[in-house]
Design a protein around this motif. Structure first.
Motif, mmCIF file in Angstrom:
data_model
loop_
_atom_site.group_PDB
_atom_site.id
_atom_site.type_symbol
_atom_site.label_atom_id
_atom_site.label_comp_id
_atom_site.label_asym_id
_atom_site.label_seq_id
_atom_site.Cartn_x
_atom_site.Cartn_y
_atom_site.Cartn_z
ATOM 1 N N ALA A 186 -14.885 2.469 -11.241
ATOM 2 C CA ALA A 186 -15.856 3.344 -11.898
ATOM 3 C C ALA A 186 -17.031 2.534 -12.438
ATOM 4 C CB ALA A 186 -15.182 4.121 -13.023
ATOM 5 N N GLN A 187 -16.756 1.396 -13.059
ATOM 6 C CA GLN A 187 -17.830 0.581 -13.626
ATOM 7 C C GLN A 187 -18.698 -0.053 -12.540
ATOM 8 O OE1 GLN A 187 -15.189 -1.685 -16.502
ATOM 9 N NE2 GLN A 187 -16.956 -1.333 -17.820
ATOM 10 N N LEU A 188 -18.085 -0.468 -11.450
ATOM 11 C CA LEU A 188 -18.851 -1.063 -10.351
ATOM 12 C C LEU A 188 -19.781 -0.043 -9.707
ATOM 13 C CD1 LEU A 188 -15.939 -3.169 -8.888
ATOM 14 C CD2 LEU A 188 -18.132 -4.130 -9.633
ATOM 15 N N VAL A 244 -19.884 -7.509 -8.709
ATOM 16 C CA VAL A 244 -18.920 -8.398 -8.066
ATOM 17 C C VAL A 244 -17.565 -8.241 -8.743
ATOM 18 C CG1 VAL A 244 -19.419 -10.405 -9.536
ATOM 19 C CG2 VAL A 244 -18.524 -10.751 -7.224
ATOM 20 N N HIS A 245 -16.507 -8.322 -7.950
ATOM 21 C CA HIS A 245 -15.151 -8.049 -8.432
ATOM 22 C C HIS A 245 -14.175 -9.008 -7.758
ATOM 23 C CE1 HIS A 245 -11.233 -5.963 -7.550
ATOM 24 N NE2 HIS A 245 -11.317 -5.601 -8.820
ATOM 25 N N CYS A 246 -13.140 -9.356 -8.483
ATOM 26 C CA CYS A 246 -12.004 -10.037 -7.858
ATOM 27 C C CYS A 246 -10.733 -9.596 -8.564
ATOM 28 C CB CYS A 246 -12.155 -11.562 -7.891
ATOM 29 S SG CYS A 246 -11.960 -12.326 -9.517
ATOM 30 N N SER A 247 -9.636 -9.634 -7.843
ATOM 31 C CA SER A 247 -8.340 -9.236 -8.396
ATOM 32 C C SER A 247 -7.278 -10.229 -7.951
ATOM 33 C CB SER A 247 -7.969 -7.829 -7.910
ATOM 34 O OG SER A 247 -6.670 -7.466 -8.359
ATOM 35 N N ALA A 281 0.818 -1.220 0.000
ATOM 36 C CA ALA A 281 0.000 0.000 0.000
ATOM 37 C C ALA A 281 0.846 1.262 0.000
ATOM 38 C CB ALA A 281 -0.936 0.000 1.203
ATOM 39 N N SER A 282 2.075 1.170 0.501
ATOM 40 C CA SER A 282 2.956 2.340 0.560
ATOM 41 C C SER A 282 3.709 2.562 -0.753
ATOM 42 C CB SER A 282 3.959 2.180 1.709
ATOM 43 O OG SER A 282 4.856 1.097 1.448
ATOM 44 N N CYS A 283 3.554 1.644 -1.700
ATOM 45 C CA CYS A 283 4.266 1.731 -2.979
ATOM 46 C C CYS A 283 3.287 2.052 -4.112
ATOM 47 C CB CYS A 283 4.957 0.402 -3.297
ATOM 48 S SG CYS A 283 6.124 -0.162 -2.037
ATOM 49 N N GLU A 284 3.824 2.554 -5.199
ATOM 50 C CA GLU A 284 3.001 2.813 -6.376
ATOM 51 C C GLU A 284 2.500 1.491 -6.940
ATOM 52 O OE1 GLU A 284 3.278 4.941 -10.791
ATOM 53 O OE2 GLU A 284 4.972 5.046 -9.403
ATOM 54 N N ASP A 285 1.221 1.413 -7.212
ATOM 55 C CA ASP A 285 0.619 0.182 -7.713
ATOM 56 C C ASP A 285 0.564 0.211 -9.232
ATOM 57 O OD1 ASP A 285 -0.845 -2.049 -8.267
ATOM 58 O OD2 ASP A 285 -2.617 -1.472 -7.131
ATOM 59 N N PRO A 286 1.315 -0.665 -9.918
ATOM 60 C CA PRO A 286 1.286 -0.651 -11.387
ATOM 61 C C PRO A 286 -0.077 -1.045 -11.948
ATOM 62 C CG PRO A 286 2.480 -2.565 -10.573
ATOM 63 C CD PRO A 286 2.219 -1.694 -9.387
ATOM 64 N N GLN A 287 -0.936 -1.594 -11.106
ATOM 65 C CA GLN A 287 -2.259 -2.024 -11.529
ATOM 66 C C GLN A 287 -3.321 -0.954 -11.263
ATOM 67 O OE1 GLN A 287 -3.046 -5.984 -9.977
ATOM 68 N NE2 GLN A 287 -5.236 -5.775 -10.398
ATOM 69 N N GLN A 288 -2.907 0.225 -10.793
ATOM 70 C CA GLN A 288 -3.873 1.215 -10.331
ATOM 71 C C GLN A 288 -4.813 1.692 -11.438
ATOM 72 O OE1 GLN A 288 -4.141 2.019 -6.957
ATOM 73 N NE2 GLN A 288 -6.095 2.753 -7.757
ATOM 74 N N ARG A 289 -4.305 1.850 -12.658
ATOM 75 C CA ARG A 289 -5.168 2.292 -13.757
ATOM 76 C C ARG A 289 -6.332 1.325 -13.961
ATOM 77 N NH1 ARG A 289 -0.548 2.980 -18.235
ATOM 78 N NH2 ARG A 289 -0.206 0.886 -17.396
ATOM 79 N N LEU A 290 -6.005 0.041 -13.890
ATOM 80 C CA LEU A 290 -7.026 -0.980 -14.065
ATOM 81 C C LEU A 290 -8.004 -0.952 -12.893
ATOM 82 C CD1 LEU A 290 -7.155 -2.854 -16.493
ATOM 83 C CD2 LEU A 290 -6.155 -4.664 -15.087
ATOM 84 N N ARG A 291 -7.493 -0.806 -11.701
ATOM 85 C CA ARG A 291 -8.343 -0.734 -10.506
ATOM 86 C C ARG A 291 -9.326 0.432 -10.616
ATOM 87 N NH1 ARG A 291 -6.648 -3.974 -6.358
ATOM 88 N NH2 ARG A 291 -4.468 -4.658 -6.331
ATOM 89 N N ARG A 302 -15.635 2.748 -1.163
ATOM 90 C CA ARG A 302 -16.449 3.439 -0.169
ATOM 91 C C ARG A 302 -16.221 4.945 -0.222
ATOM 92 N NH1 ARG A 302 -20.835 2.060 1.748
ATOM 93 N NH2 ARG A 302 -21.235 3.926 0.519
ATOM 94 N N ALA A 303 -14.961 5.338 -0.331
ATOM 95 C CA ALA A 303 -14.636 6.769 -0.393
ATOM 96 C C ALA A 303 -15.222 7.401 -1.643
ATOM 97 C CB ALA A 303 -13.123 6.962 -0.343
ATOM 98 N N GLN A 304 -15.107 6.706 -2.777
ATOM 99 C CA GLN A 304 -15.631 7.236 -4.035
ATOM 100 C C GLN A 304 -17.162 7.273 -4.027
ATOM 101 O OE1 GLN A 304 -13.696 5.238 -7.444
ATOM 102 N NE2 GLN A 304 -11.993 4.833 -6.065
ATOM 103 N N ALA A 305 -17.766 6.244 -3.453
ATOM 104 C CA ALA A 305 -19.230 6.201 -3.382
ATOM 105 C C ALA A 305 -19.761 7.329 -2.498
ATOM 106 C CB ALA A 305 -19.682 4.843 -2.833
ATOM 107 N N ASP A 306 -19.129 7.538 -1.362
ATOM 108 C CA ASP A 306 -19.558 8.617 -0.465
ATOM 109 C C ASP A 306 -19.473 9.969 -1.166
ATOM 110 O OD1 ASP A 306 -20.009 6.744 1.478
ATOM 111 O OD2 ASP A 306 -18.188 7.180 2.635
ATOM 112 N N ALA A 307 -18.388 10.159 -1.925
ATOM 113 C CA ALA A 307 -18.197 11.430 -2.637
ATOM 114 C C ALA A 307 -19.254 11.629 -3.713
ATOM 115 C CB ALA A 307 -16.800 11.477 -3.253
ATOM 116 N N ALA A 308 -19.779 10.501 -4.234
ATOM 117 C CA ALA A 308 -20.794 10.576 -5.290
ATOM 118 C C ALA A 308 -22.213 10.584 -4.732
ATOM 119 C CB ALA A 308 -20.628 9.396 -6.242
ATOM 120 N N GLY A 309 -22.348 10.644 -3.428
ATOM 121 C CA GLY A 309 -23.667 10.670 -2.808
ATOM 122 C C GLY A 309 -24.280 9.308 -2.573
ATOM 123 N N LEU A 310 -23.469 8.249 -2.733
ATOM 124 C CA LEU A 310 -23.956 6.892 -2.478
ATOM 125 C C LEU A 310 -23.438 6.442 -1.118
ATOM 126 C CD1 LEU A 310 -23.379 5.255 -5.990
ATOM 127 C CD2 LEU A 310 -25.496 6.203 -5.068
ATOM 128 N N GLY A 311 -24.008 6.993 -0.062
ATOM 129 C CA GLY A 311 -23.578 6.681 1.291
ATOM 130 C C GLY A 311 -23.986 5.281 1.713
#
Length: 303
Positions: free
Chosen positions: A48-50, A139-142, A33-43, A84-93
């Motif tokens: 966004a789609q979920l 539903v999601h898995c990584s 978590a403290s490092c740059e995630d090369p998969q972040q673009r995909l995440r 959760r953070a993104q949903a809250d910001a979008a009004g989906l509490g």
């Protein structure tokens, strides 16, 4: 011993340490978590789609009393916390959207619940998800199916829990696409040996291809889309702090007589110096496989 066997042994013993590893999975996830995630673009694209899927269910009156997003193999809750953070910001509490992580290792769930108190965490196996039929909007898995002994069963379960019209997305790799970019033959030889040894410990090393073909063969899903995202890793310590995991692989290869101790020492120093000299570079591809569960009438018509 395969990673899958170690995961199930850890789950049975109530720990988050795999095999003879000294470091816990929780500490390893914290280091990642403290490092740059090369998969972040995909995440980000998956998130966004979920969230769009959840919003559609809410707006369409399908989600009652609220929408539900599930991350299977949630680890320390990195993805669900971001959703959760993104949903809250979008009004989906939390009153409109429930976000749940399902994780095999109960010990990780305990820590994840502390890190992300506004999300729920359930201990469970992808082969038998502790969720009711047709209750999930997304539903999601990584990097989960790569450890699955029965990818078809795992996908069965994730499709089962989706509501008709629900959205699914998997982020998976294929070890056959990995490459070591170097002009040094000795480095390339050891790198290939390390990669082969890792593939030998994976239950499903070609998870992305397998998942895509399994989804295409189903008559209860549609809009199956395969996308790729490539990345390069020059600083391996950003993915493997202290190169501890690589060191254990090298020790195993030396013990098996696949490489010499001198080869292992040479390779380790080459990898450690890579950020300064520009090689070796590990090139890899992650795949995003998305789909929609058909409405019941559409399944009946296609039967």
């Amino acid at each position: 011993q395969s990673f899958t066997a170690m995961l199930h042994a850890a789950a049975a013993s109530g720990t988050d340490k795999l095999g003879d590893e000294v470091q816990s999975m929780a500490k390893l996830f914290a280091a990642y978590a403290s490092c740059e995630d090369p998969q972040q673009r995909l995440r980000n694209r998956c998130a966004a789609q979920l969230l769009e899927a959840a919003a559609r269910s809410i707006e369409g009156g399908v989600a009652e009393p609220k929408a539900l997003l599930v991350d299977v193999g949630s680890g320390m809750g990195r993805d669900v916390g971001a959703w959760r953070a993104q949903a809250d910001a979008a009004g989906l509490g939390a009153d409109r959207l429930d976000i749940v992580g399902v994780e095999l290792l109960g010990a990780l769930n305990e820590k994840a619940a502390v890190e992300h108190p506004s999300c729920r965490f359930i201990t469970g196996d992808v082969a038998a998800l502790p969720l009711d039929d047709c209750t999930v909007d997304g539903v999601h898995c990584s990097r989960l199916l790569i450890h699955s002994l029965d990818a078809a069963k795992a996908i069965d379960e994730m499709v089962r829990v989706l509501r008709p019209g629900g959205f699914g997305v998997f982020e998976e790799g294929d070890y056959g696409t990995n490459a070591c970019l170097t002009g040094d033959v000795r480095t390339a030889t050891v790198c290939r040996a390390v990669s082969d040894a890792t593939m030998g410990k994976l239950a499903n090393p070609h998870a992305a291809r397998v998942a895509y073909t399994l989804l295409l063969a189903r008559d209860d899903v549609e809009n199956v889309v395969l996308e790729s995202d490539s990345f390069c890793i020059l600083d391996m310590e950003s993915m493997d702090p202290g190169l501890n995991h690589m060191q254990k692989n090298l020790e195993g290869l030396v013990a098996a007589g696949t490489i010499t101790q001198e080869d292992a020492d040479y390779y380790r120093e080459r990898v450690r110096n890579a950020p300064h000299v520009g090689e070796p570079i590990i090139a890899a591809v992650m795949f995003k496989i998305s789909f929609k569960k058909k409405q019941i009438r559409e399944v009946a018509n296609s039967a």
